[in-house]
Motif scaffolding. Sequence first.
Motif, mmCIF file in Angstrom:
data_model
loop_
_atom_site.group_PDB
_atom_site.id
_atom_site.type_symbol
_atom_site.label_atom_id
_atom_site.label_comp_id
_atom_site.label_asym_id
_atom_site.label_seq_id
_atom_site.Cartn_x
_atom_site.Cartn_y
_atom_site.Cartn_z
ATOM 1 N N ALA A 170 -6.806 -8.156 33.746
ATOM 2 C CA ALA A 170 -5.826 -9.686 33.673
ATOM 3 C C ALA A 170 -5.021 -8.695 34.962
ATOM 4 N N GLY A 171 -4.561 -7.461 35.467
ATOM 5 C CA GLY A 171 -3.656 -7.255 36.037
ATOM 6 C C GLY A 171 -2.733 -6.137 35.996
ATOM 7 N N HIS A 172 -2.577 -6.000 34.385
ATOM 8 C CA HIS A 172 -1.472 -5.448 34.412
ATOM 9 C C HIS A 172 -1.859 -4.135 34.249
ATOM 10 N N PRO A 173 -0.452 -3.218 35.159
ATOM 11 C CA PRO A 173 -0.585 -1.874 35.067
ATOM 12 C C PRO A 173 -1.048 -1.246 33.918
ATOM 13 N N PHE A 174 -0.843 0.682 33.940
ATOM 14 C CA PHE A 174 -1.147 0.752 33.012
ATOM 15 C C PHE A 174 -0.835 0.956 31.687
ATOM 16 N N ASN A 175 0.614 0.969 32.746
ATOM 17 C CA ASN A 175 2.204 1.809 31.380
ATOM 18 C C ASN A 175 2.048 0.010 30.267
ATOM 19 N N GLU A 176 2.016 -0.357 30.762
ATOM 20 C CA GLU A 176 1.996 -2.250 30.260
ATOM 21 C C GLU A 176 0.744 -2.605 29.234
ATOM 22 N N PHE A 193 0.508 4.754 20.539
ATOM 23 C CA PHE A 193 0.718 3.976 22.051
ATOM 24 C C PHE A 193 1.814 3.344 22.551
ATOM 25 N N GLY A 194 2.323 3.364 21.286
ATOM 26 C CA GLY A 194 3.579 2.822 21.075
ATOM 27 C C GLY A 194 4.755 4.058 21.375
ATOM 28 N N LEU A 195 4.288 5.046 20.944
ATOM 29 C CA LEU A 195 5.050 6.413 21.428
ATOM 30 C C LEU A 195 4.956 6.547 22.614
ATOM 31 N N THR A 196 3.589 6.432 23.312
ATOM 32 C CA THR A 196 3.259 6.731 24.481
ATOM 33 C C THR A 196 3.834 5.881 25.571
ATOM 34 N N PHE A 197 3.780 5.012 24.927
ATOM 35 C CA PHE A 197 4.542 4.324 25.518
ATOM 36 C C PHE A 197 5.839 3.713 26.082
ATOM 37 N N ALA A 198 6.620 4.317 25.103
ATOM 38 C CA ALA A 198 8.113 4.679 25.773
ATOM 39 C C ALA A 198 8.391 5.644 25.782
ATOM 40 N N ASP A 199 7.503 7.028 26.046
ATOM 41 C CA ASP A 199 7.839 8.152 27.104
ATOM 42 C C ASP A 199 7.528 7.941 27.635
ATOM 43 N N ILE A 200 6.918 7.277 28.887
ATOM 44 C CA ILE A 200 6.541 6.954 29.843
ATOM 45 C C ILE A 200 7.769 6.277 30.445
ATOM 46 N N ASN A 201 7.980 4.439 29.872
ATOM 47 C CA ASN A 201 9.010 4.104 30.141
ATOM 48 C C ASN A 201 10.650 4.118 30.657
ATOM 49 N N TYR A 202 10.679 5.652 29.523
ATOM 50 C CA TYR A 202 11.719 6.723 29.467
ATOM 51 C C TYR A 202 12.119 7.142 30.529
ATOM 52 N N GLY A 203 11.113 7.137 31.357
ATOM 53 C CA GLY A 203 10.954 8.137 32.461
ATOM 54 C C GLY A 203 10.255 9.016 33.107
ATOM 55 N N ASN A 204 9.418 9.702 31.362
ATOM 56 C CA ASN A 204 8.510 10.738 31.787
ATOM 57 C C ASN A 204 7.281 10.273 32.350
ATOM 58 N N ARG A 208 2.610 13.852 31.823
ATOM 59 C CA ARG A 208 3.234 14.708 30.183
ATOM 60 C C ARG A 208 3.218 14.025 28.776
ATOM 61 N N ALA A 209 3.251 12.656 29.962
ATOM 62 C CA ALA A 209 3.228 11.653 28.512
ATOM 63 C C ALA A 209 1.235 11.794 27.226
ATOM 64 N N MET A 210 0.664 11.312 28.034
ATOM 65 C CA MET A 210 -1.107 11.819 27.915
ATOM 66 C C MET A 210 -1.557 12.696 26.683
ATOM 67 N N LEU A 211 -0.725 13.916 27.349
ATOM 68 C CA LEU A 211 -0.957 15.403 26.529
ATOM 69 C C LEU A 211 0.415 14.841 25.722
ATOM 70 N N GLY A 212 1.542 15.033 25.313
ATOM 71 C CA GLY A 212 1.856 14.087 24.730
ATOM 72 C C GLY A 212 1.230 13.646 23.285
ATOM 73 N N LEU A 213 0.462 12.238 23.379
ATOM 74 C CA LEU A 213 -0.124 12.063 22.377
ATOM 75 C C LEU A 213 -1.075 12.890 22.294
#
Length: 328
Positions: A170-176, A193-204, A208-213
């Motif tokens: 549908a055209g959404h970016p990966f973090n979305e 997945f919510g924690l991973t999104f928040a990790d990316i959204n807060y500047g990480n 690193r976010a996927m390794l955190g998952l």
Amino acid sequence: MNNIPSEFILMFLGMVFIAVFLLSQGVVVPVFGEAGKMRKRIRGRLHVLEKANNLPNMQTVLRQKYLTRLSPLEAMLEQLPFMSNLTQMIEQAGHEYRAYRVILLGLFLGACAGISILMLSSVWWMALLVAFAVFWIPLLKISRDRGKRFAQFEEGLPDALDAMCRALRAGHPFNETLRLVAEEHKGPVAHEFGLTFADINYGNDVRRAMLGLLERMPSMTVMMLVTSILIHRETGGNLTEVLERLSRLIRGRFRFQRKIKTLSAEGRMSAWVLVAIPFVLAVAIVFTSPSYMPVLFNDPIGHKLIIGAFCAMLIGIFWIKKIIRIQV
């Protein structure tokens, strides 16, 4: 049963507990392979990646922030040996307990059980063994909850990957897509997945976010997902197609695991029957012929025979475990 000493009744119950515990850990839990060893290898690879890329350990950073919010006494207790691993286990189980409180609860339950055994019998070593066994009950409960949460996450992961594929088309970016999965799904998948999104959204960064998952959910399934996403971001390609194939692969892996469980069902049931027969037979003899068993319990040679039979049973449990793994 009045002729049987109370310490031997406690010993009998302790043997039942040990046999059932070892049988459940050796035959029921590792049906799907070496999950614990796999998680250790994944954590080792994560540490190697963090050192190679000069990245701070996410668990260490989060733990330092966590310790600053505690009182000095609580922080001192939380810094005791093995507390960091217990804290991570509690978080992976989906609980919010503090690690030192779990240890204190285990000590309290163990002390109560040991004192109760001393009041019933003067055998101090039996009270010590019971106290030690009861101490581990809270930790075993957390470990069991963590295993259930891991299983729920992996069961919901294929549907989450399908949702990510639809969002990417549908055209959404990966973090979305991560946010959409967190909003549309429930359970551990939505939370992680919510924690991973928040990790990316807060500047990480995504790496690193996927390794955190992977650090929070150390399993082969998550490792395949993280590796696929990281390779795609470095080399390019069609991420939607990669996620679709990964979803089919995970579902096929689940079908294979269920087949293994079916093939090993006969061996596991035989193990339970063989281990239960001596204890059930002993109870039946006590009730049908009350004067028969005290001869075994009161004679010194009988003590040696009981200990030898129990040791042979433990060897048999491990041998059955090995046979089941060879068959599957």
